[in-house]
Design an enzyme around this catalytic site. Structure first.
Site, PDB file in Angstrom:
ATOM      1  N   PHE A 133       0.909  -1.241  -0.162  1.00  0.00           N
ATOM      2  CA  PHE A 133       0.142  -0.043   0.093  1.00  0.00           C
ATOM      3  C   PHE A 133       0.878   1.352   0.050  1.00  0.00           C
ATOM      4  O   PHE A 133       1.750   1.320   0.774  1.00  0.00           O
ATOM      5  CB  PHE A 133      -0.911  -0.073   1.132  1.00  0.00           C
ATOM      6  CG  PHE A 133      -2.057   1.202   1.170  1.00  0.00           C
ATOM      7  CD1 PHE A 133      -2.929   0.996   0.099  1.00  0.00           C
ATOM      8  CD2 PHE A 133      -2.203   2.086   1.905  1.00  0.00           C
ATOM      9  CE1 PHE A 133      -4.027   1.751  -0.057  1.00  0.00           C
ATOM     10  CE2 PHE A 133      -3.216   3.032   1.819  1.00  0.00           C
ATOM     11  CZ  PHE A 133      -3.953   3.107   0.846  1.00  0.00           C
ATOM     12  N   ASP A 166       2.351  -5.949   7.313  1.00  0.00           N
ATOM     13  CA  ASP A 166       1.120  -5.444   7.250  1.00  0.00           C
ATOM     14  C   ASP A 166      -0.071  -6.270   7.145  1.00  0.00           C
ATOM     15  O   ASP A 166      -0.124  -6.896   6.079  1.00  0.00           O
ATOM     16  CB  ASP A 166       1.191  -4.135   6.257  1.00  0.00           C
ATOM     17  CG  ASP A 166      -0.232  -3.110   6.416  1.00  0.00           C
ATOM     18  OD1 ASP A 166      -1.155  -3.779   6.789  1.00  0.00           O
ATOM     19  OD2 ASP A 166       0.133  -1.901   5.855  1.00  0.00           O
ATOM     20  N   TYR A 193     -10.798  -0.942  10.746  1.00  0.00           N
ATOM     21  CA  TYR A 193     -11.946  -0.471  10.115  1.00  0.00           C
ATOM     22  C   TYR A 193     -12.297  -1.172   8.773  1.00  0.00           C
ATOM     23  O   TYR A 193     -13.368  -1.122   8.097  1.00  0.00           O
ATOM     24  CB  TYR A 193     -11.768   0.971   9.408  1.00  0.00           C
ATOM     25  CG  TYR A 193     -10.417   1.248   8.841  1.00  0.00           C
ATOM     26  CD1 TYR A 193     -10.537   1.167   7.496  1.00  0.00           C
ATOM     27  CD2 TYR A 193      -9.164   1.599   9.472  1.00  0.00           C
ATOM     28  CE1 TYR A 193      -9.399   1.528   6.725  1.00  0.00           C
ATOM     29  CE2 TYR A 193      -8.050   2.101   8.623  1.00  0.00           C
ATOM     30  CZ  TYR A 193      -8.277   2.045   7.281  1.00  0.00           C
ATOM     31  OH  TYR A 193      -7.081   2.256   6.643  1.00  0.00           O
ATOM     32  N   LYS A 194     -11.631  -2.138   8.363  1.00  0.00           N
ATOM     33  CA  LYS A 194     -11.965  -2.914   7.072  1.00  0.00           C
ATOM     34  C   LYS A 194     -12.681  -4.287   7.564  1.00  0.00           C
ATOM     35  O   LYS A 194     -13.780  -4.039   8.144  1.00  0.00           O
ATOM     36  CB  LYS A 194     -10.626  -3.408   6.516  1.00  0.00           C
ATOM     37  CG  LYS A 194      -9.945  -2.291   5.985  1.00  0.00           C
ATOM     38  CD  LYS A 194      -8.540  -2.649   5.182  1.00  0.00           C
ATOM     39  CE  LYS A 194      -7.610  -1.585   4.870  1.00  0.00           C
ATOM     40  NZ  LYS A 194      -8.290  -0.798   3.665  1.00  0.00           N
ATOM     41  N   ARG A 210     -12.622  -3.906  -7.503  1.00  0.00           N
ATOM     42  CA  ARG A 210     -12.315  -4.880  -6.396  1.00  0.00           C
ATOM     43  C   ARG A 210     -13.577  -4.948  -5.770  1.00  0.00           C
ATOM     44  O   ARG A 210     -14.581  -4.300  -5.460  1.00  0.00           O
ATOM     45  CB  ARG A 210     -11.401  -4.031  -5.303  1.00  0.00           C
ATOM     46  CG  ARG A 210     -10.133  -3.506  -5.683  1.00  0.00           C
ATOM     47  CD  ARG A 210      -9.241  -3.103  -4.484  1.00  0.00           C
ATOM     48  NE  ARG A 210     -10.047  -2.493  -3.543  1.00  0.00           N
ATOM     49  CZ  ARG A 210      -9.510  -2.089  -2.174  1.00  0.00           C
ATOM     50  NH1 ARG A 210      -8.386  -2.575  -1.754  1.00  0.00           N
ATOM     51  NH2 ARG A 210     -10.097  -1.257  -1.376  1.00  0.00           N
TER      52      ARG A 210
END
Length: 397
Positions: free
Chosen positions: A113, A184, A209-210, A356
């Site tokens: 990322f 990560d 939060y995912k 996605r």
């Protein structure tokens, strides 16, 4: 076995919406509203400052850290919550660099990322100690692990394609070369079983939060292996990482264990939301979750390829090599995704051409996949995306 029909009933999902974007922002658990209200009224409202002790606010980053630790295969008392993922990346990388001061190469990949790479760039520039940030193709990482390696910093699941790195093999190779491994887990924590102990990982970071469903802006977490925790040095020497915060010493002394990786005051309201979400996760068997995830993604790929031949699979075909995400490439992917969202099938888009779709068995089932593909086939076959309204690029894609 986990009852996924029961977990689905625990989430607020807008009427008629098929939400395939839990890999970007998880939906709201129904119990969260009441949990936050309780924190606001009964704790903040009635306890005020005493809530730090009476309501357990100060202990929540480590208490809930242990609950996340179960999901990622960590030892008890080696995960702590707080701050943002970028800050936790910075902390982990700074601490890792100091463990191998004679080495200068930080290895990452182009599928990482970008924020992680930005943090590494900023840290190495500010240190001015001659570190080299080496960015290679994801499939070439193993070939670039050599005796110059200081730190290997990778995201386990590629944010664009869901492609998985082999955490165990790459960590072992980094260690054999004398390096440190940082992982990560932003796209794997809550998406699949993670085994930090079994893979002998040095440091890990992730967000909540995912897939973990703690809400926008919810705190990140950091893991430090037992062999490092008592002597790694926190670069961000925040008040709450001090050995005795309320002694108010002018000289910083790192706290014991994982407490030393705390930085700022925890967000009490966001921690309440996380606490509510983790109540659902406490009921989930991660192996059952993975099996359900693979079944959903396999169904989705087969149905989309049969009905939407204009889309090209961008994720690994082997389910063991991808996380709980499927991506398709399409030249007009942004517009196509907006057309899907307008019809209540919600995924997202990543430049230049990636559509996605995230699959969270906690609230997505086989019937949802069937309905989603029905809508996709209509949008793609009838070129419903070819509308100027869907081509206006918003700030968040």
């Amino acid at each position: 076995m986990t009852d996924f029909a029961a977990t689905k009933a625990m989430f607020h999902l807008p009427e008629g919406m098929i939400y395939l974007d839990g890999n970007s922002l998880g939906p709201l658990p129904k119990a969260t509203e009441a949990r936050i209200a309780k924190t606001v009224t009964d704790e903040w409202g009635e306890m005020l400052i005493t809530g730090w002790n009476r309501a357990g606010w100060m202990a929540r980053p480590t208490d809930d850290g242990d609950r996340i630790g179960r999901l990622i295969g960590a030892e008890p008392s080696h995960v702590v919550l707080g701050d943002t993922l970028s800050i936790k990346v910075y902390q982990a990388l700074a601490a890792a660099i100091d463990l191998v001061p004679e080495r200068k190469v930080i290895l990452t990949d182009s599928g990482n990322f970008p924020s992680d790479i930005y943090m590494a760039e900023g840290l190495t520039k500010s240190l001015g100690r001659g570190h080299e940030l080496r960015v290679v193709a994801p499939e070439d990482v193993a070939d670039h692990i050599d005796d110059d390696l200081a730190v290997m910093m990778l995201t386990q699941g590629d944010y664009r394609t869901g492609r998985l790195h082999d955490m165990a093999a790459l960590t072992q190779k980094a260690h054999a070369a004398g390096g440190i491994a940082i992982w990560d887990l932003a796209h794997t924590a809550g998406a699949m079983p993670v085994d930090l102990i079994g893979c002998n990982v040095d440091f890990a970071v992730g967000c909540t939060y995912k897939y973990l469903n703690a809400g926008p802006g919810s705190p990140a977490f950091i893991y430090v292996a037992p062999r490092h925790i008592d002597h790694c040095q926190p670069a961000l020497s925040g008040w709450l990482g001090h050995e005795k915060p309320f002694a108010f010493d002018l000289e910083y002394r790192p706290g014991t264990g994982i407490e030393r990786m705390r930085v700022g005051t925890p967000s009490v309201l966001q921690m309440a939301a996380l606490d509510s979400a983790l109540t659902i996760w406490d009921q989930v068997d991660m192996q059952a979750l993975r099996a359900a995830s693979i079944a959903l993604t396999e169904q989705f790929i087969a149905d989309v390829e049969a009905r939407c031949p204009m889309l090209t699979l961008a994720s690994p075909r082997d389910p063991q090599q991808r996380g709980s995400q499927v991506s398709f490439a399409f030249e007009h992917g942004y517009a196509a995704m907006q057309a899907l969202i307008a019809r209540k099938v919600v995924g997202d888009f990543r430049a230049p051409d990636i559509m996605r779709f995230g699959f969270a068995p906690l609230f997505i089932d086989k019937a949802d996949v069937t309905k989603a593909v029905d809508v996709m086939a209509d949008v793609m076959t009838n070129r419903l995306w070819d509308n100027p309204v869907y081509k206006q690029v918003a700030r968040v894609t």
